[in-house]
Design an enzyme around this catalytic site. Structure first.
Site, mmCIF file in Angstrom:
data_model
loop_
_atom_site.group_PDB
_atom_site.id
_atom_site.type_symbol
_atom_site.label_atom_id
_atom_site.label_comp_id
_atom_site.label_asym_id
_atom_site.label_seq_id
_atom_site.Cartn_x
_atom_site.Cartn_y
_atom_site.Cartn_z
ATOM 1 N N SER A 124 0.169 12.329 6.059
ATOM 2 C CA SER A 124 1.339 13.217 6.117
ATOM 3 C C SER A 124 1.185 14.242 7.229
ATOM 4 O O SER A 124 0.068 14.665 7.562
ATOM 5 C CB SER A 124 1.446 13.937 4.768
ATOM 6 O OG SER A 124 2.361 14.989 4.839
ATOM 7 N N TYR A 149 -2.204 19.002 -2.755
ATOM 8 C CA TYR A 149 -1.650 17.717 -2.296
ATOM 9 C C TYR A 149 -2.057 17.453 -0.840
ATOM 10 O O TYR A 149 -2.567 16.388 -0.502
ATOM 11 C CB TYR A 149 -0.118 17.700 -2.424
ATOM 12 C CG TYR A 149 0.497 16.582 -1.625
ATOM 13 C CD1 TYR A 149 0.384 15.259 -2.053
ATOM 14 C CD2 TYR A 149 1.138 16.820 -0.400
ATOM 15 C CE1 TYR A 149 0.913 14.220 -1.298
ATOM 16 C CE2 TYR A 149 1.662 15.797 0.350
ATOM 17 C CZ TYR A 149 1.547 14.489 -0.098
ATOM 18 O OH TYR A 149 2.049 13.455 0.667
ATOM 19 N N LYS A 153 -4.644 14.475 1.267
ATOM 20 C CA LYS A 153 -4.390 13.652 2.462
ATOM 21 C C LYS A 153 -5.505 13.863 3.491
ATOM 22 O O LYS A 153 -5.983 12.923 4.116
ATOM 23 C CB LYS A 153 -3.016 13.983 3.057
ATOM 24 C CG LYS A 153 -1.856 13.581 2.151
ATOM 25 C CD LYS A 153 -1.840 12.083 1.871
ATOM 26 C CE LYS A 153 -0.834 11.677 0.838
ATOM 27 N NZ LYS A 153 -0.965 10.284 0.401
HETATM 28 P P1 NAD Z 1 6.753 7.754 -4.637
HETATM 29 O O1 NAD Z 1 6.334 8.674 -5.713
HETATM 30 O O2 NAD Z 1 8.176 7.352 -4.573
HETATM 31 O O3 NAD Z 1 5.872 6.436 -4.674
HETATM 32 C C1 NAD Z 1 4.527 6.427 -5.083
HETATM 33 C C2 NAD Z 1 4.380 5.323 -6.119
HETATM 34 O O4 NAD Z 1 3.011 5.246 -6.514
HETATM 35 C C3 NAD Z 1 5.210 5.573 -7.380
HETATM 36 O O5 NAD Z 1 6.007 4.442 -7.637
HETATM 37 C C4 NAD Z 1 4.159 5.822 -8.480
HETATM 38 O O6 NAD Z 1 4.587 5.339 -9.732
HETATM 39 C C5 NAD Z 1 2.950 5.068 -7.923
HETATM 40 N N1 NAD Z 1 1.654 5.611 -8.352
HETATM 41 C C6 NAD Z 1 1.215 6.885 -8.205
HETATM 42 N N2 NAD Z 1 -0.039 6.997 -8.679
HETATM 43 C C7 NAD Z 1 -0.401 5.757 -9.123
HETATM 44 C C8 NAD Z 1 -1.580 5.228 -9.699
HETATM 45 N N3 NAD Z 1 -2.645 5.987 -9.954
HETATM 46 N N4 NAD Z 1 -1.620 3.901 -10.007
HETATM 47 C C9 NAD Z 1 -0.549 3.111 -9.770
HETATM 48 N N5 NAD Z 1 0.592 3.564 -9.220
HETATM 49 C C10 NAD Z 1 0.668 4.872 -8.891
HETATM 50 O O7 NAD Z 1 6.291 8.423 -3.248
HETATM 51 P P2 NAD Z 1 6.701 8.050 -1.766
HETATM 52 O O8 NAD Z 1 7.622 9.083 -1.258
HETATM 53 O O9 NAD Z 1 7.065 6.634 -1.682
HETATM 54 O O10 NAD Z 1 5.306 8.294 -1.045
HETATM 55 C C11 NAD Z 1 4.414 7.242 -0.782
HETATM 56 C C12 NAD Z 1 3.191 7.795 -0.095
HETATM 57 O O11 NAD Z 1 3.572 8.457 1.104
HETATM 58 C C13 NAD Z 1 2.405 8.816 -0.900
HETATM 59 O O12 NAD Z 1 1.034 8.605 -0.669
HETATM 60 C C14 NAD Z 1 2.853 10.134 -0.325
HETATM 61 O O13 NAD Z 1 1.883 11.125 -0.488
HETATM 62 C C15 NAD Z 1 3.041 9.767 1.122
HETATM 63 N N6 NAD Z 1 3.973 10.642 1.853
HETATM 64 C C16 NAD Z 1 5.238 10.806 1.379
HETATM 65 C C17 NAD Z 1 6.126 11.638 2.055
HETATM 66 C C18 NAD Z 1 7.512 11.884 1.533
HETATM 67 O O14 NAD Z 1 8.127 12.885 1.910
HETATM 68 N N7 NAD Z 1 8.071 11.011 0.683
HETATM 69 C C19 NAD Z 1 5.712 12.277 3.242
HETATM 70 C C20 NAD Z 1 4.418 12.063 3.702
HETATM 71 C C21 NAD Z 1 3.550 11.236 2.994
HETATM 72 C C1 WQD Z 2 12.703 20.533 4.337
HETATM 73 C C2 WQD Z 2 13.381 21.819 4.768
HETATM 74 C C3 WQD Z 2 12.978 23.700 3.306
HETATM 75 C C4 WQD Z 2 15.205 22.180 -0.132
HETATM 76 C C5 WQD Z 2 7.565 18.194 2.271
HETATM 77 C C6 WQD Z 2 6.092 18.283 2.037
HETATM 78 C C7 WQD Z 2 5.350 17.559 3.131
HETATM 79 C C8 WQD Z 2 5.849 16.131 3.258
HETATM 80 C C9 WQD Z 2 7.329 16.101 3.440
HETATM 81 C C10 WQD Z 2 4.549 14.685 1.856
HETATM 82 C C11 WQD Z 2 12.486 23.050 4.603
HETATM 83 C C12 WQD Z 2 14.450 23.331 3.342
HETATM 84 C C13 WQD Z 2 14.621 22.311 1.122
HETATM 85 C C14 WQD Z 2 16.278 23.054 -0.473
HETATM 86 C C15 WQD Z 2 16.130 24.077 1.704
HETATM 87 N N1 WQD Z 2 5.590 15.365 2.086
HETATM 88 N N2 WQD Z 2 15.072 23.229 2.012
HETATM 89 N N3 WQD Z 2 16.696 23.959 0.467
HETATM 90 O O1 WQD Z 2 8.784 21.083 2.898
HETATM 91 O O2 WQD Z 2 9.238 19.976 5.141
HETATM 92 O O3 WQD Z 2 7.881 18.824 3.495
HETATM 93 O O4 WQD Z 2 7.954 16.828 2.362
HETATM 94 O O5 WQD Z 2 3.543 14.547 2.481
HETATM 95 O O6 WQD Z 2 4.009 17.579 2.789
HETATM 96 O O7 WQD Z 2 5.729 19.655 2.035
HETATM 97 O O8 WQD Z 2 10.293 19.049 3.076
HETATM 98 O O9 WQD Z 2 12.462 18.393 2.143
HETATM 99 O O10 WQD Z 2 11.080 20.109 0.906
HETATM 100 O O11 WQD Z 2 12.142 20.733 3.048
HETATM 101 O O12 WQD Z 2 16.543 24.904 2.512
HETATM 102 O O13 WQD Z 2 16.830 23.029 -1.575
HETATM 103 O O14 WQD Z 2 14.517 22.049 3.919
HETATM 104 O O15 WQD Z 2 12.809 25.079 3.297
HETATM 105 O O16 WQD Z 2 12.739 23.893 5.662
HETATM 106 P P1 WQD Z 2 9.042 19.867 3.669
HETATM 107 P P2 WQD Z 2 11.506 19.524 2.194
#
Ligand code: NAD
Ligand code: WQD
Length: 342
Positions: A124, A149, A153
């Site tokens: 991330s 969290y 990562k």
């Molecule tokens: P998500 O929660 O939609 O998907 C994760 C899936 O993993 C879920 O379906 C959950 O049920 C499953 N899971 C979690 N722990 C488990 C376990 N111990 N055993 C089996 N299954 C398990 O999340 P996502 O948004 O698809 O994110 C996927 C990956 O990407 C994650 O590692 C997350 O940290 C990373 N990531 C997400 C974002 C984002 O904004 N969505 C941003 C950066 C990184």
């Molecule tokens: C985006 C922008 C808020 C909600 C998060 C995790 C990051 C990564 C991606 C996993 C920000 C603003 C939001 C609302 C708002 N995930 N906002 N009103 O915080 O950039 O990142 O998701 O790895 O680790 O921290 O994403 O979608 O929460 O916010 O104004 O009701 O929208 O302040 O500027 P963020 P977000």
């Protein structure tokens, strides 16, 4: 066979769709549905006419994870499964360390035992914190994590790096996503946030459809062009395709280092107010929003330099901000139609 952990989740399911359309290799998902449901696999089948099997186990259970490797000839892993809610991780740090770290360690243990040498890891942009130089590329310093969290990562990347050193045949790529948003262009698969969404785009679409009364913009007094925070929103299907490319790279031994890292962002910084305007334009809905105070822990701005992914993976983004918003909206309308059918 390729193992996709967290295949029922938001990014995992879009990656399964991308892979199903491209690869002839068998795909297996492992997901315990803690943050998703089995219905995702029906959605995937509706889009790509392929059924993906899921084994429902918790990856923190080493014995059950080992059994998956005993039963299937796995040659590569894309590891999505993790808990991902930043605020929740501050309140329940051990839940995050246990789930995110233990599942990674178990998978790597199985890689060692079953000689699986290809591994893609979901990282991330959170590892960069507030970078001093923008756009941020992969050489930017990793700052102390701002949440448990984010720490999982950073630690996850370190664990994989150390594992690579000890296992010279092992190839791994960590993909650092910026802000994945949007849904499959069909509108048939997208993000399913549980409870009140903390992320911006699901909050926008839920407000647009009437599930939430009003969106609060968290701060309009930042030092940005309109005062609201800047992020790099990137379409989930573009993120998904990068996994297919990364997988090909390690499977073909095209990687230049055993452990490689790539940023996945659009390269464009978008403010919260610009995101709202894009939503209003493509949906035709006037969003009910107000400017509120800053959200604790938010950084002012971050966006990606994704040149490395373009040059090395041949990755190109296909979808712009309007398409991110229109697909997210199509998905929200689809969910509404499903609710009304029940
Ligand atoms: P998500 O929660 O939609 O998907 C994760 C899936 O993993 C879920 O379906 C959950 O049920 C499953 N899971 C979690 N722990 C488990 C376990 N111990 N055993 C089996 N299954 C398990 O999340 P996502 O948004 O698809 O994110 C996927 C990956 O990407 C994650 O590692 C997350 O940290 C990373 N990531 C997400 C974002 C984002 O904004 N969505 C941003 C950066 C990184
Ligand atoms: C985006 C922008 C808020 C909600 C998060 C995790 C990051 C990564 C991606 C996993 C920000 C603003 C939001 C609302 C708002 N995930 N906002 N009103 O915080 O950039 O990142 O998701 O790895 O680790 O921290 O994403 O979608 O929460 O916010 O104004 O009701 O929208 O302040 O500027 P963020 P977000």
């Amino acid at each position: 066979m390729i193992l996709i952990t967290g295949g029922a989740g938001y990014i995992g399911s879009h990656t399964l769709i991308d892979l199903a359309e491209i690869t002839t290799e068998e795909l297996l998902s492992v997901d315990n549905f803690e943050n998703s449901s089995a219905a995702t696999f029906d959605r995937i089948a509706a889009i790509c006419k392929k059924k993906v099997d899921n084994t429902e186990i918790d990856l923190t259970d080493l014995q059950k994870t080992t059994e998956v490797f005993q039963k299937n000839k796995i040659t590569a892993i894309i590891h999505f499964a993790a808990h991902k809610a930043v605020g929740d991780s501050v309140e329940q740090p051990l839940k995050y360390y246990h789930n995110n770290i233990q599942s990674l360690v178990n998978l790597l243990q199985c890689c060692e035992e079953f000689k699986v040498n290809n591994f893609i890891f979901s990282s991330s942009c959170t590892v960069y914190g507030q970078p001093e130089v923008l756009p941020v590329d992969e050489s930017s310093p990793i700052l102390p994590a701002e949440s448990p969290y984010g720490n999982t990562k950073q630690i996850g990347e370190e664990i994989i790096k150390d594992f690579c050193t000890a296992n010279p045949s092992f190839n791994a790529i960590a993909l650092r996503y910026f802000n994945p948003v949007g849904a499959h262009i069909s509108g048939l698969n997208g993000e399913l946030p549980t409870g009140v969404p903390s992320n911006l785009v699901p909050f926008i679409t839920q407000t647009g459809i009437g599930i939430r009364a009003q969106l609060t913009v968290f701060g309009a007094d930042y030092n940005t062009r309109d005062g609201s925070c800047v992020r790099d929103y990137i379409h989930v299907s573009d993120i998904a395709h990068a996994h297919t490319l990364a997988l090909n790279r390690v499977q073909n031994n095209d990687n230049k280092e055993q452990f490689e890292v790539f940023n996945l962002g659009s390269g464009n910084g978008t403010t919260v107010l610009e995101a709202i305007k894009a939503f209003e334009k493509v949906s035709g809905v006037a969003l009910n929003y107000k400017i509120g105070p800053r959200r604790g822990g938010d950084i002012e701005q971050v966006y990606s330099d994704s040149t490395k992914a373009k040059d090395e993976l041949g990755w190109e983004t296909k979808f712009n901000l309007d398409e991110m918003m229109s697909s997210a909206w199509k998905w929200e309308l689809q969910l509404k139609a499903e609710r009304e059918k029940i």
